[in-house]
Design a protein around this motif. Structure first.
Motif, mmCIF file in Angstrom:
data_model
loop_
_atom_site.group_PDB
_atom_site.id
_atom_site.type_symbol
_atom_site.label_atom_id
_atom_site.label_comp_id
_atom_site.label_asym_id
_atom_site.label_seq_id
_atom_site.Cartn_x
_atom_site.Cartn_y
_atom_site.Cartn_z
ATOM 1 N N ASP A 137 0.827 -1.205 0.000
ATOM 2 C CA ASP A 137 0.000 0.000 0.000
ATOM 3 C C ASP A 137 0.862 1.257 0.000
ATOM 4 O O ASP A 137 0.533 2.251 -0.660
ATOM 5 C CB ASP A 137 -0.928 0.005 1.220
ATOM 6 N N GLN A 138 1.983 1.218 0.733
ATOM 7 C CA GLN A 138 2.864 2.381 0.795
ATOM 8 C C GLN A 138 3.520 2.651 -0.552
ATOM 9 O O GLN A 138 3.657 3.813 -0.980
ATOM 10 C CB GLN A 138 3.951 2.171 1.860
ATOM 11 N N ALA A 175 0.934 4.242 -2.678
ATOM 12 C CA ALA A 175 0.711 5.610 -2.200
ATOM 13 C C ALA A 175 1.838 6.532 -2.640
ATOM 14 O O ALA A 175 1.609 7.690 -3.012
ATOM 15 C CB ALA A 175 0.572 5.618 -0.676
ATOM 16 N N ASP A 176 3.068 6.031 -2.614
ATOM 17 C CA ASP A 176 4.209 6.832 -3.065
ATOM 18 C C ASP A 176 4.058 7.227 -4.527
ATOM 19 O O ASP A 176 4.377 8.352 -4.917
ATOM 20 C CB ASP A 176 5.506 6.048 -2.894
ATOM 21 N N HIS A 224 1.233 7.508 -6.212
ATOM 22 C CA HIS A 224 0.170 8.506 -6.332
ATOM 23 C C HIS A 224 0.657 9.874 -5.860
ATOM 24 O O HIS A 224 0.256 10.904 -6.410
ATOM 25 C CB HIS A 224 -1.058 8.082 -5.518
ATOM 26 N N ARG A 225 1.558 9.885 -4.878
ATOM 27 C CA ARG A 225 2.068 11.134 -4.349
ATOM 28 C C ARG A 225 3.028 11.807 -5.320
ATOM 29 O O ARG A 225 3.091 13.031 -5.395
ATOM 30 C CB ARG A 225 2.775 10.867 -3.017
ATOM 31 N N ARG A 275 9.354 8.924 -1.932
ATOM 32 C CA ARG A 275 9.375 8.183 -0.664
ATOM 33 C C ARG A 275 9.817 9.085 0.485
ATOM 34 O O ARG A 275 9.389 8.931 1.637
ATOM 35 C CB ARG A 275 10.327 6.992 -0.803
ATOM 36 N N ASP A 302 9.105 12.210 0.640
ATOM 37 C CA ASP A 302 8.151 13.327 0.671
ATOM 38 C C ASP A 302 8.741 14.583 0.030
ATOM 39 O O ASP A 302 8.467 15.709 0.447
ATOM 40 C CB ASP A 302 7.698 13.624 2.098
#
Length: 219
Positions: A8-9, A12-13, A15-16, A158, A160
């Motif tokens: 999931d992470q 999410a990365d 998508h970010r 990753r 941010d």
């Protein structure tokens, strides 16, 4: 970490991660974060492990000088903390001095242009990929730099950190500028792509992608 949480992470990365068009010019990367992104680039895979790249961090003067013909980098130059050019080698052949150096001095193997490995690489370049001109070999090296670029963008996400890959520049003028200012030897190098890293001053637009069924096939 639980495997599903890790999956999931990763998603999410992705998508970010967003091709940032507007950066917050007041924010700077931590030195440790930048060192990590560079290390990810350095450790990236390349065809035959021949690492045909160099990462050049642009200073203020260079960014000012290239501004007019690096149209796709202008938003990054205006705000990103880091703007880099990734150079690709032009001189990778089975028996080139660079390959000899890499094999002997970096990988610590005996170099022999007639060895099975060297001859396999010669066959790979000259027959399998038909890299029979300097331009074709340079284009092949450029494709390797995109592997490092993709990994660096993912690593930034990753951490941010925002980023943007940049192809929007006049490649002939960029190569000429780098050569004229002693930033590269044009006999051996050319500018493949650019990228910027920093912190966005905009909202991320949700990704719109084709469904997996349209781009994936099982045989």
């Amino acid at each position: 970490m639980d495997k599903q949480l890790l999956r999931d992470q990763i998603i999410a990365d992705m998508h970010r991660r967003y091709a940032t068009k507007k950066y917050d010019l007041t924010k700077r990367l931590a030195p440790q974060d930048w060192a990590t992104i560079l290390e990810v680039g350095r450790l990236s895979p390349s065809s035959y492990g021949y690492e045909p790249w160099k990462f050049v961090l642009l200073d203020t003067k260079t960014k000012h000088d290239i501004y007019d013909f690096a149209w796709g980098a202008q938003a990054s130059i205006d705000g990103a903390d880091k703007v880099i050019a990734i150079l690709a080698r032009k001189d990778i052949t089975y028996n080139s001095p660079y390959v000899q150096h890499l094999v002997s001095d970096i990988k610590h193997h005996d170099f022999d242009p007639n060895s099975p490995r060297s001859q396999r690489f010669k066959q790979f370049q000259e027959h399998d990929l038909n890299l029979d001109t300097p331009r074709a070999r340079f284009d092949w090296a450029c494709r390797q730099t995109y592997i490092a670029l993709g990994n660096m963008l993912t690593a930034a996400g990753r951490l941010d950190i925002d980023s943007c890959p940049i192809e929007g520049f006049d490649h002939a003028k960029m190569d000429q500028y780098f050569a004229d200012h002693g930033l590269m030897d044009p006999e051996h190098w050319g500018v493949a792509v650019m990228a910027s890293f920093g912190y966005r001053a905009q909202e991320i637009t949700p990704k719109k992608r084709q469904p997996l069924a349209d781009i994936y096939q099982e045989l």
